[in-house]
Design a protein around this motif. Structure first.
Motif, PDB file in Angstrom:
ATOM      1  N   ALA A 142       0.828  -1.199   0.000  1.00  0.00           N
ATOM      2  CA  ALA A 142       0.000   0.000   0.000  1.00  0.00           C
ATOM      3  C   ALA A 142       0.865   1.254   0.000  1.00  0.00           C
ATOM      4  CB  ALA A 142      -0.931  -0.010   1.210  1.00  0.00           C
ATOM      5  N   SER A 143       1.930   1.240   0.777  1.00  0.00           N
ATOM      6  CA  SER A 143       2.849   2.382   0.813  1.00  0.00           C
ATOM      7  C   SER A 143       3.513   2.586  -0.542  1.00  0.00           C
ATOM      8  CB  SER A 143       3.914   2.173   1.898  1.00  0.00           C
ATOM      9  OG  SER A 143       3.334   2.158   3.187  1.00  0.00           O
ATOM     10  N   VAL A 144       3.900   1.493  -1.187  1.00  0.00           N
ATOM     11  CA  VAL A 144       4.504   1.564  -2.514  1.00  0.00           C
ATOM     12  C   VAL A 144       3.497   2.128  -3.515  1.00  0.00           C
ATOM     13  CG1 VAL A 144       5.339   0.171  -4.447  1.00  0.00           C
ATOM     14  CG2 VAL A 144       6.214  -0.254  -2.147  1.00  0.00           C
ATOM     15  N   THR A 145       2.257   1.678  -3.416  1.00  0.00           N
ATOM     16  CA  THR A 145       1.213   2.171  -4.321  1.00  0.00           C
ATOM     17  C   THR A 145       1.063   3.679  -4.213  1.00  0.00           C
ATOM     18  OG1 THR A 145       0.035   0.058  -4.153  1.00  0.00           O
ATOM     19  CG2 THR A 145      -1.227   1.955  -4.935  1.00  0.00           C
ATOM     20  N   LEU A 146       1.078   4.192  -2.995  1.00  0.00           N
ATOM     21  CA  LEU A 146       0.944   5.641  -2.787  1.00  0.00           C
ATOM     22  C   LEU A 146       2.170   6.389  -3.305  1.00  0.00           C
ATOM     23  CD1 LEU A 146      -0.651   5.847   0.775  1.00  0.00           C
ATOM     24  CD2 LEU A 146      -1.738   6.375  -1.410  1.00  0.00           C
ATOM     25  N   LYS A 147       3.348   5.887  -3.001  1.00  0.00           N
ATOM     26  CA  LYS A 147       4.548   6.637  -3.396  1.00  0.00           C
ATOM     27  C   LYS A 147       4.756   6.636  -4.900  1.00  0.00           C
ATOM     28  CE  LYS A 147       8.335   3.206  -3.076  1.00  0.00           C
ATOM     29  NZ  LYS A 147       8.960   3.503  -4.379  1.00  0.00           N
ATOM     30  N   GLU A 148       4.221   5.612  -5.573  1.00  0.00           N
ATOM     31  CA  GLU A 148       4.343   5.540  -7.025  1.00  0.00           C
ATOM     32  C   GLU A 148       3.209   6.271  -7.736  1.00  0.00           C
ATOM     33  OE1 GLU A 148       6.901   4.286  -8.750  1.00  0.00           O
ATOM     34  OE2 GLU A 148       7.920   3.864  -6.839  1.00  0.00           O
ATOM     35  N   GLY A 149       2.292   6.839  -6.957  1.00  0.00           N
ATOM     36  CA  GLY A 149       1.185   7.586  -7.550  1.00  0.00           C
ATOM     37  C   GLY A 149       0.147   6.710  -8.223  1.00  0.00           C
ATOM     38  N   ARG A 150       0.027   5.456  -7.784  1.00  0.00           N
ATOM     39  CA  ARG A 150      -0.964   4.544  -8.335  1.00  0.00           C
ATOM     40  C   ARG A 150      -2.248   4.592  -7.495  1.00  0.00           C
ATOM     41  NH1 ARG A 150       3.639  -0.130  -8.452  1.00  0.00           N
ATOM     42  NH2 ARG A 150       4.820   0.635 -10.269  1.00  0.00           N
ATOM     43  N   ARG A 151      -3.324   4.108  -8.060  1.00  0.00           N
ATOM     44  CA  ARG A 151      -4.605   4.155  -7.371  1.00  0.00           C
ATOM     45  C   ARG A 151      -4.631   3.186  -6.189  1.00  0.00           C
ATOM     46  NH1 ARG A 151      -9.593   6.201  -8.741  1.00  0.00           N
ATOM     47  NH2 ARG A 151      -8.205   7.765  -9.647  1.00  0.00           N
ATOM     48  N   LEU A 152      -4.984   3.690  -5.020  1.00  0.00           N
ATOM     49  CA  LEU A 152      -5.153   2.867  -3.825  1.00  0.00           C
ATOM     50  C   LEU A 152      -6.572   3.052  -3.317  1.00  0.00           C
ATOM     51  CD1 LEU A 152      -4.100   1.052  -1.511  1.00  0.00           C
ATOM     52  CD2 LEU A 152      -3.402   3.146  -0.314  1.00  0.00           C
ATOM     53  N   VAL A 153      -7.341   1.970  -3.273  1.00  0.00           N
ATOM     54  CA  VAL A 153      -8.715   1.990  -2.777  1.00  0.00           C
ATOM     55  C   VAL A 153      -8.736   1.263  -1.438  1.00  0.00           C
ATOM     56  CG1 VAL A 153     -11.109   1.347  -3.219  1.00  0.00           C
ATOM     57  CG2 VAL A 153      -9.608   1.994  -5.132  1.00  0.00           C
ATOM     58  N   VAL A 154      -9.200   1.961  -0.404  1.00  0.00           N
ATOM     59  CA  VAL A 154      -9.220   1.413   0.946  1.00  0.00           C
ATOM     60  C   VAL A 154     -10.672   1.265   1.392  1.00  0.00           C
ATOM     61  CG1 VAL A 154      -8.466   1.730   3.333  1.00  0.00           C
ATOM     62  CG2 VAL A 154      -7.018   2.530   1.450  1.00  0.00           C
ATOM     63  N   ALA A 155     -11.177   0.032   1.382  1.00  0.00           N
ATOM     64  CA  ALA A 155     -12.567  -0.235   1.760  1.00  0.00           C
ATOM     65  C   ALA A 155     -12.632  -0.523   3.255  1.00  0.00           C
ATOM     66  CB  ALA A 155     -13.123  -1.398   0.953  1.00  0.00           C
ATOM     67  N   VAL A 156     -12.687   0.551   4.027  1.00  0.00           N
ATOM     68  CA  VAL A 156     -12.656   0.411   5.488  1.00  0.00           C
ATOM     69  C   VAL A 156     -13.966  -0.204   5.982  1.00  0.00           C
ATOM     70  CG1 VAL A 156     -13.464   2.800   5.794  1.00  0.00           C
ATOM     71  CG2 VAL A 156     -12.281   1.623   7.669  1.00  0.00           C
ATOM     72  N   ARG A 157     -13.849  -1.175   6.890  1.00  0.00           N
ATOM     73  CA  ARG A 157     -15.014  -1.889   7.401  1.00  0.00           C
ATOM     74  C   ARG A 157     -14.956  -1.860   8.927  1.00  0.00           C
ATOM     75  NH1 ARG A 157     -18.483  -3.595  10.207  1.00  0.00           N
ATOM     76  NH2 ARG A 157     -16.853  -4.844  11.175  1.00  0.00           N
ATOM     77  N   GLU A 158     -15.553  -0.842   9.508  1.00  0.00           N
ATOM     78  CA  GLU A 158     -15.591  -0.705  10.962  1.00  0.00           C
ATOM     79  C   GLU A 158     -16.698   0.265  11.326  1.00  0.00           C
ATOM     80  OE1 GLU A 158     -15.449  -1.854  13.959  1.00  0.00           O
ATOM     81  OE2 GLU A 158     -13.283  -2.188  13.856  1.00  0.00           O
ATOM     82  N   THR A 159     -17.311   0.077  12.475  1.00  0.00           N
ATOM     83  CA  THR A 159     -18.298   1.029  12.985  1.00  0.00           C
ATOM     84  C   THR A 159     -18.459   0.830  14.486  1.00  0.00           C
ATOM     85  OG1 THR A 159     -20.527   1.923  12.639  1.00  0.00           O
ATOM     86  CG2 THR A 159     -20.328  -0.465  12.597  1.00  0.00           C
ATOM     87  N   PRO A 160     -18.525   1.908  15.270  1.00  0.00           N
ATOM     88  CA  PRO A 160     -18.295   3.300  14.854  1.00  0.00           C
ATOM     89  C   PRO A 160     -16.815   3.559  14.626  1.00  0.00           C
ATOM     90  CG  PRO A 160     -18.610   3.194  17.224  1.00  0.00           C
ATOM     91  CD  PRO A 160     -18.853   1.799  16.720  1.00  0.00           C
ATOM     92  N   LEU A 161     -16.521   4.706  14.047  1.00  0.00           N
ATOM     93  CA  LEU A 161     -15.138   5.099  13.789  1.00  0.00           C
ATOM     94  C   LEU A 161     -14.692   6.104  14.846  1.00  0.00           C
ATOM     95  CD1 LEU A 161     -15.346   5.570   9.922  1.00  0.00           C
ATOM     96  CD2 LEU A 161     -14.210   3.709  11.141  1.00  0.00           C
ATOM     97  N   SER A 162     -13.546   5.836  15.432  1.00  0.00           N
ATOM     98  CA  SER A 162     -13.010   6.755  16.434  1.00  0.00           C
ATOM     99  C   SER A 162     -12.400   7.978  15.759  1.00  0.00           C
ATOM    100  CB  SER A 162     -11.925   6.055  17.268  1.00  0.00           C
ATOM    101  OG  SER A 162     -10.777   5.790  16.474  1.00  0.00           O
ATOM    102  N   GLY A 163     -12.188   9.028  16.551  1.00  0.00           N
ATOM    103  CA  GLY A 163     -11.555  10.229  16.011  1.00  0.00           C
ATOM    104  C   GLY A 163     -10.174   9.948  15.454  1.00  0.00           C
TER     105      GLY A 163
END
Length: 229
Positions: A142-163
């Protein structure tokens, strides 16, 4: 098969990371749709997600038998019924990398990839990626994807979400990731749990730019989701 674009090779996969959050049917739906679209996939299954997969499906995902276990996983519907789907895992369409293998292909920016989808993404995974911890291959990819400017989709699955998690999600958004809560909608005329799962999977693929037929799209007509039911 999708055409090869500039900077890609004949096999330029989507990396799919599966974290320990509940929601393994989301990952299965995304994987099936990517393969149906003619895409190549590099799969990373975290150690925590193996426990979730075992709990939600009864499947023990094993490194030495990953193809057999993956075929069993993808064949199951969201209701856990085996034999619901078929998935072609022959050839080189899917490559599997152990989460502990930090020398794997996706750990390097020189490794060709179209981008990455983390489905589902736990809050621990969100924190690790947002902070750049790279404690395992999933976070490193995921870090490599971000640094290379590629698309990163993060499907977060949690509730509730903390600050704290909300701030980390904002950090991912600012880094260029697509934050996509696993939040199913009902306007598409869902009549089965699989329809709700497919909606989330379809939205994740929309964010990645991969064509699919997983859900009925909104066409501006009220009541369209109930027609024919």
């Amino acid at each position: 098969m999708n055409a090869v674009k500039p900077g890609e090779t004949s096999r330029t996969p989507w990396i799919v990371g599966v974290s320990g959050a509940s929601g393994t049917p989301y990952a299965a739906a995304v994987l099936r749709a990517l393969l149906a679209a003619g895409e190549s996939v590099d799969l990373v299954v975290s150690r925590a997600s193996r426990l979730t997969l075992l709990d939600e499906t009864g499947i023990s995902f094993r490194d030495a038998h990953w193809r057999e276990d993956l075929r069993d996983w993808l064949a199951r519907g969201a209701d856990g019924k085996p034999g619901t789907f078929e998935a072609d895992l022959d050839g080189d369409a899917v490559r599997y990398w152990s989460a502990g293998d930090l020398a794997a292909g996706p750990s390097s920016g020189s490794y060709p990839a179209k981008g990455m989808l983390i489905v589902p993404a736990s809050t621990a995974c969100v924190a690790g990626v947002a902070l750049g911890l790279s404690k395992d291959l999933l976070q490193r990819a995921a870090s490599v994807t971000l640094k290379e400017g590629r698309r990163l989709v993060v499907a977060v699955r949690e509730t509730p979400l903390s600050g704290q998690t909300l701030r980390q999600l904002v950090a991912l958004d600012e880094a260029g990731a697509v934050v996509l809560p696993a939040s199913p909608a009902f306007y598409a005329g869902a009549t089965h749990i699989q329809d709700l799962v497919d909606f989330v999977a379809g939205r994740a693929l929309d964010a990645a730019g991969v064509p699919h037929l997983l859900y009925r799209r909104w066409e501006g007509e009220l009541g369209g989701g109930t027609s024919g039911t």
